[in-house]
Design a protein around this motif. Structure first.
Motif, PDB file in Angstrom:
ATOM      1  N   GLN A  83      -8.284  11.182  11.691  1.00 19.31           N
ATOM      2  CA  GLN A  83      -7.194  10.292  12.145  1.00 19.31           C
ATOM      3  C   GLN A  83      -7.653   8.837  12.176  1.00 19.31           C
ATOM      4  OE1 GLN A  83      -5.515  11.741  15.771  1.00 19.31           O
ATOM      5  NE2 GLN A  83      -3.949  12.891  14.664  1.00 19.31           N
ATOM      6  N   ASP A  84      -8.897   8.664  12.736  1.00 21.58           N
ATOM      7  CA  ASP A  84      -9.432   7.292  12.794  1.00 21.58           C
ATOM      8  C   ASP A  84      -9.561   6.699  11.384  1.00 21.58           C
ATOM      9  OD1 ASP A  84      -9.520   7.634  15.472  1.00 21.58           O
ATOM     10  OD2 ASP A  84     -11.715   7.927  15.608  1.00 21.58           O
ATOM     11  N   LYS A  85     -10.120   7.619  10.494  1.00 18.22           N
ATOM     12  CA  LYS A  85     -10.363   7.128   9.123  1.00 18.22           C
ATOM     13  C   LYS A  85      -9.045   6.782   8.422  1.00 18.22           C
ATOM     14  CE  LYS A  85     -14.645   9.625   8.390  1.00 18.22           C
ATOM     15  NZ  LYS A  85     -15.160  10.890   7.906  1.00 18.22           N
ATOM     16  N   VAL A  86      -8.013   7.675   8.640  1.00 20.00           N
ATOM     17  CA  VAL A  86      -6.728   7.422   7.957  1.00 20.00           C
ATOM     18  C   VAL A  86      -6.067   6.135   8.488  1.00 20.00           C
ATOM     19  CG1 VAL A  86      -4.927   8.664   9.254  1.00 20.00           C
ATOM     20  CG2 VAL A  86      -4.970   8.818   6.788  1.00 20.00           C
ATOM     21  N   GLN A  87      -6.290   5.852   9.766  1.00 23.62           N
ATOM     22  CA  GLN A  87      -5.754   4.608  10.344  1.00 23.62           C
ATOM     23  C   GLN A  87      -6.388   3.404   9.639  1.00 23.62           C
ATOM     24  OE1 GLN A  87      -3.478   4.309  12.684  1.00 23.62           O
ATOM     25  NE2 GLN A  87      -3.383   6.351  13.630  1.00 23.62           N
ATOM     26  N   MET A  88      -7.722   3.518   9.501  1.00 21.76           N
ATOM     27  CA  MET A  88      -8.448   2.407   8.853  1.00 21.76           C
ATOM     28  C   MET A  88      -8.010   2.278   7.393  1.00 21.76           C
ATOM     29  SD  MET A  88     -12.116   2.791  10.741  1.00 21.76           S
ATOM     30  CE  MET A  88     -12.963   3.282   9.347  1.00 21.76           C
ATOM     31  N   PHE A  89      -7.846   3.480   6.750  1.00 19.53           N
ATOM     32  CA  PHE A  89      -7.394   3.530   5.356  1.00 19.53           C
ATOM     33  C   PHE A  89      -6.033   2.811   5.221  1.00 19.53           C
ATOM     34  CE2 PHE A  89      -6.032   6.871   1.890  1.00 19.53           C
ATOM     35  CZ  PHE A  89      -6.089   5.886   0.897  1.00 19.53           C
ATOM     36  N   ALA A  90      -5.102   3.129   6.166  1.00 18.56           N
ATOM     37  CA  ALA A  90      -3.757   2.520   6.123  1.00 18.56           C
ATOM     38  C   ALA A  90      -3.840   1.011   6.305  1.00 18.56           C
ATOM     39  CB  ALA A  90      -2.887   3.142   7.216  1.00 18.56           C
ATOM     40  N   ALA A  91      -4.702   0.604   7.255  1.00 12.01           N
ATOM     41  CA  ALA A  91      -4.838  -0.835   7.524  1.00 12.01           C
ATOM     42  C   ALA A  91      -5.389  -1.564   6.293  1.00 12.01           C
ATOM     43  CB  ALA A  91      -5.768  -1.031   8.716  1.00 12.01           C
ATOM     44  N   ARG A  92      -6.411  -0.898   5.660  1.00 12.75           N
ATOM     45  CA  ARG A  92      -7.007  -1.546   4.488  1.00 12.75           C
ATOM     46  C   ARG A  92      -6.011  -1.579   3.322  1.00 12.75           C
ATOM     47  NH1 ARG A  92     -12.535   0.173   1.435  1.00 12.75           N
ATOM     48  NH2 ARG A  92     -12.344  -1.382  -0.226  1.00 12.75           N
ATOM     49  N   ALA A  93      -5.247  -0.454   3.157  1.00 11.90           N
ATOM     50  CA  ALA A  93      -4.264  -0.417   2.066  1.00 11.90           C
ATOM     51  C   ALA A  93      -3.219  -1.531   2.249  1.00 11.90           C
ATOM     52  CB  ALA A  93      -3.592   0.957   2.033  1.00 11.90           C
ATOM     53  N   ASP A  94      -2.781  -1.711   3.499  1.00 13.84           N
ATOM     54  CA  ASP A  94      -1.802  -2.777   3.800  1.00 13.84           C
ATOM     55  C   ASP A  94      -2.396  -4.142   3.471  1.00 13.84           C
ATOM     56  OD1 ASP A  94       0.588  -1.668   4.541  1.00 13.84           O
ATOM     57  OD2 ASP A  94      -0.014  -1.347   6.648  1.00 13.84           O
ATOM     58  N   ARG A  95      -3.673  -4.261   3.892  1.00 15.62           N
ATOM     59  CA  ARG A  95      -4.322  -5.563   3.749  1.00 15.62           C
ATOM     60  C   ARG A  95      -4.578  -5.881   2.258  1.00 15.62           C
ATOM     61  NH1 ARG A  95      -8.053  -4.405   7.181  1.00 15.62           N
ATOM     62  NH2 ARG A  95      -9.701  -4.095   5.621  1.00 15.62           N
TER      63      ARG A  95
END
Ligand code: ADP
Length: 583
Positions: A45-57
Motif C-alpha cells: 500500500q505504501d509503495k503504491v501510494q508512492m507509485f501514484a504520487a510519482r506517476a502524477d508528478r
C-alpha cells in the motif's frame, strides 16, 4: 518392573512437552503468518501510494513504460498504469496494448472511487496468483501486483525456522524431562525398597531424604514412622523378655495353649511336669496326660471362662491346684501350683483336730454322766447349782467336739457320700417331720412353701444334716416369731433349697464371712443359744461335696434366707457322681 514409574513419567512428560511444543508452534506460526501478510500488504500500500504520487508528478516527463519498469524493479513487483477508462497505459511485465480493459478489476473500481483498493486472484494476463493493490492518480490509477508465490516462499522459510526452533525446544524439554523423571522415579524406587524392608520386618531400615517437596515430606514421614515402630517394638520386646524372665523364675508352672490345643508357650517350671518332651507347637495331649487338666482346658476353650481344678495325676504323689483362663487370641493359659505341702499340712491339722475331738469325747461323756448322777443325788441347792454349770459347759464342749469331728470328716472327704437320685419333696418332708416337734416346743411351725417335682442327686443323710443345722439356727435366732418356711426352686440345672425365717436378720457386713468356721455375729448370743460357730461351715462343706453352693440373703428386721444348690439328678447325674466320688 522397576523402571515402570520412570517410563510412565517419561511418557507423560513427553506427551505434555510434545503437545505444548506443537500448540506453541501452531499458534506462533499462525500469528506470525498473519503479521507477515499484513506487513506485506501495508508495504504494498505504501509503495503504491508512492507509485501514484510519482506517476502524477512525472506524467508527461518520462514515458509510463519506463516508469513502470523502474517502479516494478524497485518494488520487486509488477507495476501497471491505467487511464480513467480502464485502458492499460503501461505494464512492467506485459504488453499494455495486448491487455484487456481493467476498469472492472475490483482494486481499480476502489481506486476510481478515490481509495486504495486491493484484491488477490489469478492474473488473466500472466496466469499466476497475485496480490493486487491500486491507488488513484489524476489521470487514472496505478497498481502494484505482488506474486503470492514469493509471499508463500517467505512464509515457508519462516515456518521452517520455527519448526527447527520447536524441534530444539522439544529436545531440550525431553532432556529435562528425562533428568526429572529419572530423579523422581529413583526417589520413589528408594521408597518402594524401604517399604518392602519394613514389610519384611527389618525395622532398622531408614529413608534419608531432605527437601520440602511432597515426596520428601512423605519419605520423612515414613522414616519417622519406621523409627517409632522400631522404638515401640524394642519396648515391646523388652517387656516380653521381662515377662518371660519373670515367668521362668516362678515356682508355679505356666503353660499357654493355642486354640488348636497345641503348646504355645511354657515356663521352666513346666518341664518336670511334662509326661514326655515338652516343646512349643506339639499337641497338649502329648505333653500332659492328666485327664482333669485336659478336660478343664477343653471347657475353658469352649466356654471362655476362668476355671480352677485340683490335679492328682500330673506328677505321682503330688497334688496341683490349677487355674485356667482364656487368652485374647482364643487360647488358654494354665497356672499350676504345687499344693502337696499345703494339702499335707491341712490334713495334719484336720487329723489333729479330729484326734483331739475324739480323745475328748470319752472323758466328756463320763464327766457329763457323773455330773448328772451327782445332781440327782445331791440335796444341797448350792452344789446343784454348781453341778448344773459344770453340766452345761460339759454339754457345750461335747457339742463342740461333735461339730469339730463332723467338720473334720466332711472337710477331708472321709465321710464318703452315698449319692442317689432323691425326690426334693421327700427331703423337704423329712426335714419338716424331724424338726416340727422341736419347733413346736419353741412356739414355731415349719411350713413347706414350694415343692417342685424334681429329683436331685444327693446323699439323703448329708442333706438331712444340712437341714438340721439351718433349721436349728432358724429356731435359735428367730425365736419369738411364728414360722419357718422351707422349700426349693429350680435354678438352671440345679435345685435351690432354702430355709427362711422371719427373725431379726443379719447385718449385711457379716454375710460374706458367715460360712467361715467359728464366725459368729453375736458371740454371746450364739453361746447362750448353745451354738458352736461351726454349723454353717459344716453346711458349706457338705454342699460343696455335692458339687453345689451355699449362701444367704438377709434383711435386717425381716429375716434371713439360707439357701443351697444341689445338681438336678436328670441333668447332671454323671458330673455329680464324679464330683461326689472324688471327695
Ligand atoms: P452357731 O453355732 O453360732 O449358730 P453357725 O455357723 O450355725 O454357728 O452360724 C454362724 C452365725 O451366723 C451365728 O452365730 C449367727 O450369728 C448367725 N446366724 C446363723 N443363722 C442365722 C439366722 N437364721 N438368723 C440370724 N443369724 C444367724
Amino acid at each position: 518392573m522397576r523402571k515402570r514409574i520412570f517410563l510412565k513419567l517419561l511418557f507423560l512428560i513427553v506427551v505434555v512437552v510434545g503437545v505444548s511444543t506443537a500448540a506453541l508452534d501452531l499458534l506462533v506460526r499462525r500469528s506470525w503468518e498473519a503479521s507477515l501478510l499484513s506487513q506485506l500488504h501495508q508495504g504494498l500500500q505504501d509503495k503504491v501510494q508512492m507509485f501514484a504520487a510519482r506517476a502524477d508528478r512525472e506524467a508527461g516527463t518520462i514515458p509510463f513504460q519506463q516508469l513502470v519498469s523502474e517502479i516494478g524493479k524497485a518494488a520487486r513487483a509488477r507495476a501497471t498504469i491505467i487511464d480513467r477508462s480502464g485502458k492499460v497505459l503501461a505494464d512492467s511485465e506485459a504488453q499494455a496494448e495486448a491487455m484487456e480493459n481493467h476498469a472492472t478489476r475490483p482494486e481499480f473500481i476502489a481506486a476510481f472511487s478515490g481509495k486504495t483498493g486491493s484484491d488477490t486472484r489469478t492474473s488473466h494476463t500472466l496466469g499466476i496468483q497475485f496480490s493486487y493493490v491500486a491507488a488513484p492518480t489524476s489521470f487514472g490509477a496505478v497498481r502494484l501486483a505482488y506474486p503470492l508465490s514469493s509471499i508463500r516462499a517467505d512464509v515457508r522459510k519462516v515456518e521452517k525456522e520455527l519448526l527447527e526452533a520447536s524441534g530444539i525446544a522439544f529436545l531440550a524439554g525431553l532432556l529435562v524431562a528425562l533428568i526429572g523423571a529419572e530423579s523422581i522415579s529413583r526417589r520413589l524406587r528408594r521408597m518402594v525398597v524401604f517399604a518392602q524392608e519394613i514389610a519384611d520386618g527389618k525395622l532398622s531400615a531408614r529413608l534419608p531424604e531432605s527437601g520440602s517437596d511432597e515426596i520428601a515430606v512423605l519419605a520423612m514421614s515414613l522414616d519417622k514412622t519406621a523409627r517409632q515402630l522400631e522404638k515401640n517394638f524394642q519396648n515391646l520386646e523388652g517387656s516380653r523378655q521381662q515377662l518371660e524372665t519373670l515367668l521362668n523364675s516362678m515356682h508355679d508352672a505356666v503353660v499357654a495353649i493355642s486354640p488348636k490345643q497345641d503348646i504355645a508357650w511354657f515356663n521352666g517350671a513346666m518341664n518336670p511336669l511334662a509326661a514326655g518332651r515338652i516343646a512349643v507347637g506339639i499337641p497338649l495331649i502329648r505333653a500332659v496326660r492328666d485327664p482333669d487338666l485336659l478336660q478343664v482346658v477343653a471347657e475353658v476353650l469352649e466356654k471362655r471362662i476362668v476355671k480352677s481344678a485340683t490335679l492328682y495325676s500330673v506328677s505321682p504323689g503330688r497334688i496341683f491346684g490349677m487355674t485356667s483362663a482364656p487368652l485374647p487370641d482364643g487360647g488358654v493359659v494354665c497356672v499350676l501350683r504345687d499344693s502337696t505341702e499345703i494339702a499335707r499340712v491341712e490334713r495334719t491339722r484336720r487329723d489333729f483336730i479330729a484326734n483331739v475331738s475324739h480323745e475328748l469325747r470319752t472323758p466328756l461323756t463320763s464327766l457329763l454322766g457323773y455330773t448328772e448322777t451327782l445332781m440327782d443325788e445331791s440335796a444341797d441347792s448350792k452344789a446343784r447349782e454348781f453341778l448344773e454349770i459344770i453340766r452345761r459347759n460339759a454339754q457345750r464342749m461335747s457339742r463342740l467336739t461333735e461339730d469339730l469331728l463332723t467338720l473334720a470328716r466332711v472337710e477331708s472327704g472321709e465321710d464318703r457320700l452315698q449319692p442317689a437320685a432323691v425326690s426334693a419333696n421327700e427331703l423337704l418332708r423329712d426335714a419338716q417331720t424331724s424338726f416340727s416337734e422341736l419347733a413346736k416346743a419353741k412356739g414355731l411351725t415349719i411350713e413347706i412353701s414350694q415343692t417342685p417335682d424334681a429329683m436331685v442327686f444327693a446323699d439323703r443323710d448329708a442333706i438331712h444334716q444340712v437341714f438340721a443345722n439351718l433349721i436349728d439356727n432358724a429356731l435359735k435366732y428367730a425365736s419369738g416369731t411364728k414360722k419357718i418356711e422351707i422349700g426349693a426352686t429350680d435354678r438352671f440345672g440345679s435345685l435351690e433349697f432354702y430355709v427362711r425365717d422371719f427373725g431379726q436378720g443379719i447385718p449385711s457386713e457379716h454375710l460374706p464371712r458367715l460360712f467361715e468356721r467359728f464366725y459368729r455375729v453375736d458371740k454371746a448370743r450364739s453361746r447362750e443359744a448353745g451354738g458352736t460357730g461351726l454349723g454353717l461351715a459344716i453346711v458349706k462343706h457338705i454342699v460343696l461335696n455335692h458339687g453345689g453352693q451355699a449362701g444367704v440373703t438377709s434383711e435386717l428386721g425381716h429375716g434371713s434366707v439360707f439357701w443351697f444348690r444341689i445338681p438336678l439328678a436328670v441333668v447332671d447325674l454323671e458330673i455329680a457322681e464324679a464330683t461326689a466320688n472324688r471327695k
